[in-house]
Design a protein around this motif. Structure first.
Motif, PDB file in Angstrom:
ATOM      1  N   ARG A   1       0.829  -1.208   0.000  1.00  0.00           N
ATOM      2  CA  ARG A   1       0.000   0.000   0.000  1.00  0.00           C
ATOM      3  C   ARG A   1       0.863   1.258   0.000  1.00  0.00           C
ATOM      4  NH1 ARG A   1      -2.751  -2.926   4.672  1.00  0.00           N
ATOM      5  NH2 ARG A   1      -4.429  -4.145   3.692  1.00  0.00           N
ATOM      6  N   SER A   2       1.920   1.230   0.817  1.00  0.00           N
ATOM      7  CA  SER A   2       2.800   2.387   0.925  1.00  0.00           C
ATOM      8  C   SER A   2       3.484   2.689  -0.406  1.00  0.00           C
ATOM      9  CB  SER A   2       3.843   2.140   2.015  1.00  0.00           C
ATOM     10  OG  SER A   2       4.769   3.206   2.081  1.00  0.00           O
TER      11      SER A   2
ATOM     12  N   SER B   1       0.927   4.108  -2.874  1.00  0.00           N
ATOM     13  CA  SER B   1       0.627   5.496  -2.503  1.00  0.00           C
ATOM     14  C   SER B   1       1.768   6.423  -2.898  1.00  0.00           C
ATOM     15  CB  SER B   1       0.374   5.598  -0.999  1.00  0.00           C
ATOM     16  OG  SER B   1      -0.800   4.913  -0.636  1.00  0.00           O
ATOM     17  N   GLN B   2       2.992   5.992  -2.650  1.00  0.00           N
ATOM     18  CA  GLN B   2       4.146   6.807  -3.023  1.00  0.00           C
ATOM     19  C   GLN B   2       4.187   7.027  -4.531  1.00  0.00           C
ATOM     20  OE1 GLN B   2       7.925   5.074  -1.976  1.00  0.00           O
ATOM     21  NE2 GLN B   2       9.112   6.844  -2.698  1.00  0.00           N
TER      22      GLN B   2
ATOM     23  N   ARG C   1       1.542   9.580  -5.434  1.00  0.00           N
ATOM     24  CA  ARG C   1       1.912  10.948  -5.093  1.00  0.00           C
ATOM     25  C   ARG C   1       2.935  11.524  -6.074  1.00  0.00           C
ATOM     26  NH1 ARG C   1       1.594   8.772   0.218  1.00  0.00           N
ATOM     27  NH2 ARG C   1       3.846   8.432   0.251  1.00  0.00           N
TER      28      ARG C   1
ATOM     29  N   VAL D   1      -5.642  10.186  -5.941  1.00  0.00           N
ATOM     30  CA  VAL D   1      -4.629   9.723  -4.994  1.00  0.00           C
ATOM     31  C   VAL D   1      -5.211   9.639  -3.582  1.00  0.00           C
ATOM     32  CG1 VAL D   1      -2.413  10.269  -3.912  1.00  0.00           C
ATOM     33  CG2 VAL D   1      -2.703  10.572  -6.379  1.00  0.00           C
ATOM     34  N   GLU D   2      -6.038  10.614  -3.238  1.00  0.00           N
ATOM     35  CA  GLU D   2      -6.681  10.579  -1.923  1.00  0.00           C
ATOM     36  C   GLU D   2      -7.600   9.368  -1.794  1.00  0.00           C
ATOM     37  OE1 GLU D   2      -9.691  13.276   0.880  1.00  0.00           O
ATOM     38  OE2 GLU D   2      -8.887  14.105  -0.991  1.00  0.00           O
TER      39      GLU D   2
ATOM     40  N   GLU E   1      -5.416   6.299  -1.287  1.00  0.00           N
ATOM     41  CA  GLU E   1      -4.787   6.183   0.030  1.00  0.00           C
ATOM     42  C   GLU E   1      -5.815   5.904   1.126  1.00  0.00           C
ATOM     43  OE1 GLU E   1      -0.774   8.916  -0.437  1.00  0.00           O
ATOM     44  OE2 GLU E   1      -2.612   9.865   0.315  1.00  0.00           O
ATOM     45  N   THR E   2      -6.994   6.480   0.996  1.00  0.00           N
ATOM     46  CA  THR E   2      -8.015   6.302   2.041  1.00  0.00           C
ATOM     47  C   THR E   2      -8.944   5.130   1.752  1.00  0.00           C
ATOM     48  OG1 THR E   2      -9.541   7.836   0.927  1.00  0.00           O
ATOM     49  CG2 THR E   2      -7.997   8.773   2.544  1.00  0.00           C
TER      50      THR E   2
END
Length: 276
Positions: free
Chosen positions: A19-20, A23-24, A27, A141-142, A145-146
């Motif tokens: 997930r990280s 997300s990276q 971004r 992106v939000e 991530e959420t």
């Protein structure tokens, strides 16, 4: 029991790592789009250079995510929501990589048309479209991530306005070329920029569809009203020439915007989408 708990904990840690990394990657791709917007609106060469320089980082992260996702599928035998999330991550990275590529292309072309705004060609519509794409990518992106399915739906629906802007820009820029052949080269570059922005919006839509499915286990509706069928007068800057009647659709599997871009590339082969 302790060993089983350790295995589960290790699997959750690997999922968190996946997930990280996704997300990276999201971004960075969103940052590329923002930098490309700055290159368009402010003729910012440094922003354009940075958008291009970030592209290898996105490519590297795509390979890293794919490797980890394949490892999880092969060794952990995930099921249910975990399986959906891992498969979605594999597909999302491909869309993010394409967003990065299109943003880099926009940044390159933005500097080639920095001298266009001499009064003959208005860039206000292109700037508005770029702003809408930028906002949608950041909301994407939000949602990513959420893991928010409601926000994913909002992004999905918002792409229609971007499609409408693209169609209006296409017709307006073609009109500029018809009115004055001196505008052909600049307008062709602007059309490629607009097409790249429209494709960024499409890839953002793909991503939120994957997010929605990973979270809910359900697909979004099969059809969404697409822009491009009819330009909205509120967004028009130049009237497009009228046609006598409808023409047959030679490529029914393509969207209208795809057909228009393909038709434009044929008479102007000198403006190919090659790296600067």
């Amino acid at each position: 029991m302790a060993e089983r708990s350790h295995i589960v904990s290790s699997f959750e840690q690997e999922l968190d790592q996946l997930r990280s990394m996704v997300s990276q990657m999201g971004r960075i791709a969103a940052s590329q789009v923002s930098l490309a917007l700055a290159a368009i609106t402010d003729h910012d060469q440094q922003a354009a250079d940075k958008a291009i320089a970030l592209d290898p980082e996105v490519d590297h992260l795509e390979r890293e995510v794919e490797g980890l996702a394949i490892r999880l599928l092969a060794l952990r035998s995930p099921m249910g929501a975990d399986l959906r999330e891992i498969v979605a991550a594999l597909k999302i990275t491909g869309d993010l990589e394409r967003i990065g590529d299109y943003a880099a292309s926009v940044a390159k072309r933005a500097m080639t048309v920095a001298a266009v705004e001499d009064g003959r060609i208005s860039l206000s519509g292109l700037r508005t479209m770029a702003r809408l794409v930028n906002e949608n990518v950041h909301r994407m992106v939000e949602a990513l991530e959420t893991q928010d399915p409601n926000l994913a739906l909002e992004v999905w629906h918002a792409d229609q306005e971007i499609d409408e802007y693209y169609t209006t820009l296409f017709r307006g820029l073609v009109t500029y070329m018809i009115e004055d052949p001196r505008n052909i080269r600049a307008c062709t570059e602007l059309l490629f920029i607009a097409k790249n922005l429209e494709r960024i919006g499409d890839h953002a839509t793909n991503i939120v569809e994957r997010v929605f499915y990973a979270v809910t286990g359900e697909n979004m509706p099969a059809l969404r009203p697409r822009g491009g069928k009819k330009p909205t007068s509120a967004h028009s800057h130049v009237s497009a020439p009228m046609q006598d009647g409808p023409t047959p659709d030679p490529h029914p599997e393509l969207t209208q915007s795809d057909q228009e871009a393909a038709a434009l590339e044929k008479p102007f082969p000198q403006a190919t989408d090659k790296p600067a």
